[in-house]
Scaffold this active site. Sequence first.
Site, PDB file in Angstrom:
ATOM      1  N   ASN A  78     -66.165   9.252   8.732  1.00 51.76           N
ATOM      2  CA  ASN A  78     -66.325  10.580   8.142  1.00 51.76           C
ATOM      3  C   ASN A  78     -66.560  10.418   6.639  1.00 51.76           C
ATOM      4  O   ASN A  78     -65.654  10.015   5.912  1.00 51.76           O
ATOM      5  CB  ASN A  78     -65.049  11.378   8.432  1.00 51.76           C
ATOM      6  CG  ASN A  78     -65.077  12.777   7.869  1.00 51.76           C
ATOM      7  OD1 ASN A  78     -65.881  13.088   6.997  1.00 51.76           O
ATOM      8  ND2 ASN A  78     -64.195  13.625   8.367  1.00 51.76           N
ATOM      9  N   HIS A 135     -71.478  17.727  10.929  1.00 54.34           N
ATOM     10  CA  HIS A 135     -70.575  16.898  10.124  1.00 54.34           C
ATOM     11  C   HIS A 135     -69.985  15.837  11.050  1.00 54.34           C
ATOM     12  O   HIS A 135     -69.556  16.144  12.167  1.00 54.34           O
ATOM     13  CB  HIS A 135     -69.492  17.783   9.521  1.00 54.34           C
ATOM     14  CG  HIS A 135     -68.375  17.014   8.903  1.00 54.34           C
ATOM     15  ND1 HIS A 135     -68.590  15.941   8.058  1.00 54.34           N
ATOM     16  CD2 HIS A 135     -67.023  17.144   9.009  1.00 54.34           C
ATOM     17  CE1 HIS A 135     -67.428  15.460   7.677  1.00 54.34           C
ATOM     18  NE2 HIS A 135     -66.460  16.160   8.244  1.00 54.34           N
ATOM     19  N   CYS A 165     -65.982  19.158   3.431  1.00 57.40           N
ATOM     20  CA  CYS A 165     -67.004  18.608   4.335  1.00 57.40           C
ATOM     21  C   CYS A 165     -68.122  19.611   4.622  1.00 57.40           C
ATOM     22  O   CYS A 165     -69.142  19.244   5.208  1.00 57.40           O
ATOM     23  CB  CYS A 165     -66.356  18.146   5.631  1.00 57.40           C
ATOM     24  SG  CYS A 165     -64.987  17.034   5.349  1.00 57.40           S
TER      25      CYS A 165
END
Length: 382
Positions: free
Chosen positions: A275, A245, A103
């Site tokens: 996500n 993020h 990520c």
Amino acid sequence: MSVPDTVLTNDDLSAIVDTSDEWIRSRTGIRERRIASDKETTATLGLKAAQRALEVADILPVELDMIIVATSTPENIFPSTASLIQSWLGANKAGAFDLSAACSGFVYAVDMATQAIRTGRIQKALVIGSETMTRVLDWSDRGTCILFGDGAGAVVLEASPVEGGVLSAVLRSDGSGSDLLGIPTVGSYDMAPNETLPDVHRMSKMHMNGGEVFKFATRVIGESINQALDLAGLTIKDLSLIVPHQANLRIIAAAARGLKVEENLFFVNLDRYGNTSAASIPIALVEAIQQGRIKENDHIAFVGFGGGLTWASMVVKWGAPKPEDRTKALNRQRREAIYAFAFWRGRLLRLSRQINNLIKRIRPEQGRMERLRRRVDRQDFK
Ligand code: UT7
């Protein structure tokens, strides 16, 4: 940016695993996420985002010197997803590679491209974050399958005489946490001689220790943003927006408390996409721009964290060149023509290789027949 059309709501998920809209919303902030169709892959989503980025920047694909795709869900170990996109774009002057930092990958990739531009080695780079996370989820694990979604975002970076752009970056890793979050695949360990065959059911499925990752994330966000600000000679008060993020609203709220800033300094769109790993920051960046949250000369920060463990923060002085500043009037038709040419070039090259292989397979037979005929002519029957 490019996200699949299909929406999967929390209620849809509660028909698959033992969960509820109430639990997911209150523990994560996520309401829904996008799911790739059978025809969509990391490369096709990345390609669409890339084409849109080239349009916004108003440059031709042939002007690109480098293409980096940050992803944890590539089509292959190699060839890279970046190489697939390079060929579909017709970016025939560009080097291309994938970057694996989970990520944090997008921030890592932007920094790699920035450094290449700063040294003078390259002029223009395309950085893409693209993921099809829903392909690697264990749909029986309610602790992970409710969190992730698919999508892609892309940016074009270019050399400029105007001061600004990426001012500082802090990239970090702590591999001692490699067991906390990952997608195991058939790799060198599993394929080593004398090893028993890997459990294919465990392979290519994501696992995560949510609680530990949560603690790690809340610790490193504030710490690394402050480090990046120090390097840029700025303070948190200089930032007009942080694009983090998009993992969990509670992580963002905890980071805001730690930094002693209002929560709305952080841009949030995880409620609609979940996500999307390396794609989450560029997708959020695009929506922040669309919503007028980022203006010319604003100081903004990106912060990513995830598998590795890895984390990364970056401070940017925003300043996109305006198309009217350009000397060349580039247009959509020229890009479309290059995409069409690239598509047919790829097809024809593959076809000609197939025909060559076919001929090679037929030719040895022809050669043998020819030799036999000559021996018959010579009456050589030995
Ligand atoms: O991009 C990579 C970075 N990843 C992250 O940032 C993820 C970080 N971690 C998290 O966001 C959170 O840890 C989760 C959202 C994954 C989990 O939230 P949590 O508040 O840490 O929940 P928990 O794992 O401590 O579970 C609490 C309870 C448990 O039940 P018991 O043992 O208390 O009876 C779980 O079994 O919630 C249960 N639970 C669920 N219940 C309904 C766990 N997942 C679910 C679910 N629906 N989906």
